[in-house]
Scaffold this active site. Structure first.
Site, PDB file in Angstrom:
ATOM      1  N   ASP A   1      35.373  49.981  20.797  1.00  0.00           N
ATOM      2  CA  ASP A   1      34.989  48.622  21.182  1.00  0.00           C
ATOM      3  C   ASP A   1      33.814  48.643  22.151  1.00  0.00           C
ATOM      4  O   ASP A   1      32.894  47.835  22.031  1.00  0.00           O
ATOM      5  CB  ASP A   1      36.177  47.892  21.811  1.00  0.00           C
ATOM      6  CG  ASP A   1      35.794  46.496  22.278  1.00  0.00           C
ATOM      7  OD1 ASP A   1      35.357  45.697  21.434  1.00  0.00           O
ATOM      8  OD2 ASP A   1      35.901  46.224  23.487  1.00  0.00           O
TER       9      ASP A   1
ATOM     10  N   LYS B   1      41.970  46.057  22.946  1.00  0.00           N
ATOM     11  CA  LYS B   1      42.088  46.353  24.385  1.00  0.00           C
ATOM     12  C   LYS B   1      43.452  45.953  24.917  1.00  0.00           C
ATOM     13  O   LYS B   1      44.056  46.675  25.719  1.00  0.00           O
ATOM     14  CB  LYS B   1      40.982  45.626  25.168  1.00  0.00           C
ATOM     15  CG  LYS B   1      39.590  46.194  24.959  1.00  0.00           C
ATOM     16  CD  LYS B   1      38.612  45.671  25.974  1.00  0.00           C
ATOM     17  CE  LYS B   1      38.246  44.219  25.746  1.00  0.00           C
ATOM     18  NZ  LYS B   1      37.355  44.008  24.607  1.00  0.00           N
TER      19      LYS B   1
END
Length: 430
Positions: free
Chosen positions: A161, A187
């Site tokens: 990410d 996340k």
């Protein structure tokens, strides 16, 4: 696999398999797929969307690119909150101590501000000595000891990410719902949570400006979360005008501390309480909204939430004296008052215009390498729906560079005064 053939496959609106998505993510991270090839894939995803299965596979590939934090003893009580970004949104700094004081745990991996929206980490770094760069083991220890911690995304947590988000920002693909979903949910799932409450901002100051787009994102986030076995709740909140009275970094931490002392604006209270109620229900602390609200008020009025915040600052290396001395948070050199050009009622404060204006005094950043001025920002004396007389103060701008006059004029242009009273829009939209 052939990288170019996979790009063409997505360009032609075909679905990618789990193996193909894993290949693309892994090989971009190890350098076998170049930035221009990943940019092409990201644009193909933006233009042609992804199926729910593809979004699940992409999120999974992100998560497995790094380490996963685990709390084996969680018992369903590790619940986080995520905001999709807004102006004046400091809720992530005062909500966790409230939640922790009520008996939940919140392991929060947060981000920095970019564009017109503020970042929780930038705000917290207004506190002298405060560290957001904490090893995973220390992060887990702080969460267990005090109920919550707020840290930055490390190189070990979802590195895919980190790498792909930076590319999205410069390739015009930030708004893609599949890419937003994978970025947010990877996340959060990697941080070891049992449940998540999403504050999905809607309006002229949000990334999702209308309810139709917001609901598409909500469905995508919810489906992925539940596929990974997480409890998910989405609260749609109003982001047409800035949230609270303070916009900036140090000044927003001040407003959060005041919230924990029981001093809050109506809009900030309404959204904070709505999110906290959802979190307490998801975490099994209470069974209904009334019980939750009573508990929230109790921990604020007793000082328990403020004590959690004090301990949080101490455990992450910050100066706890900021709780009583706000000059340690921000001490600007200059200020300009923004005054009403005519008498009437404030009908609109354009949140996005305010956010972009404040970047010029370094209260925000255009790119991740921009330096933040923690003392720059503004405080509103009047909000939407308030009556003003010509020449009356609406807000005060604080700054430390030579852009103050220009920014004050931009802020003035973002405020609309009408002859008739405008009904205030609800803060909780859905």
């Amino acid at each position: 696999m052939n990288t170019v053939q996979l790009i063409i496959k997505k360009r032609n609106k075909k679905c990618l398999s789990k193996q193909e998505i894993d290949y693309f993510v892994q090989n971009y991270l190890n350098g076998n797929i170049k930035e221009y090839q990943m940019s092409a894939m990201l644009m193909a995803i933006l233009l042609n969307n992804m199926s729910s299965e593809e979004i699940h596979y992409l999120t999974d590939a992100y998560i497995k690119s790094g380490k996963i934090i685990e709390f084996p003893e969680s018992n369903g009580k590790f619940v986080d909150k995520h905001s999709t970004g807004g102006v004046g949104d400091k809720i992530s700094t005062h909500l966790p101590p409230i939640i922790a004081a009520c008996g939940l745990y919140e392991p929060m991996i947060s981000g920095r501000g970019l564009g017109h929206t503020g970042g929780t980490l930038d705000k917290l770094e207004s506190i002298p000595g405060f560290s957001t760069e904490i090893p995973i083991q220390k992060f887990k220890e702080i969460v267990k000891e005090n109920g919550f911690a707020i840290v930055s995304q490390s190189e070990d947590i979802v590195p895919a990410d980190r790498a792909i988000y930076a590319l999205r920002d410069v390739s015009g693909t930030v708004e893609s719902i599949p890419l937003i979903t994978a970025s947010i949910m990877s996340k959060k799932i990697a941080s070891g949570i049992d449940g998540l409450v999403i504050d999905l901002k809607v309006g002229q100051g949000a990334f999702m400006e209308n309810m139709e787009d917001a609901e598409k994102l909500a469905r995508s986030l919810s489906e992925v979360g539940r596929n990974f076995g997480k409890k998910i709740s989405v609260v749609f909140t109003n982001m047409n005008s800035p949230l609270g009275n303070c916009i900036g970094n140090g000044v927003e931490i001040q407003e959060s501390i005041e919230f924990l002392k029981g001093n809050y604006t109506d809009d900030l209270k309404e959204i904070t309480f709505a999110l906290a109620i959802e979190m307490l229900i998801i975490g099994g602390i209470v069974s209904n909204s009334k019980e939750a609200e009573d508990k929230i008020l109790e921990v604020i009025e007793s000082g328990a939430a403020l004590n959690k915040f004090r301990k949080f600052v101490e455990l992450q290396g910050g100066d706890v004296n900021v709780i009583d001395d706000y000059s340690l948070l921000w001490s600007p050199e200059s200020s300009i008052e923004i005054r009403a050009k005519s008498s009437g009622y404030i009908s609109n404060i354009h949140a996005k215009k305010i956010g972009w204006a404040l970047i010029h005094v370094n209260a925000g950043r255009k790119v991740l390498t921009d330096k933040i001025d923690h003392s720059a920002g503004m405080i509103f004396a009047k909000k939407v729906g308030d009556k003003v007389n010509q020449g009356e103060k609406i807000a005060t701008l604080y700054f430390n560079n030579d852009k103050g006059k220009m920014v004050s004029e931009m802020i003035q242009d973002a405020i609309t005064i009408a002859a008739k009273l405008v009904e205030k829009a609800p803060q909780i939209l859905k």
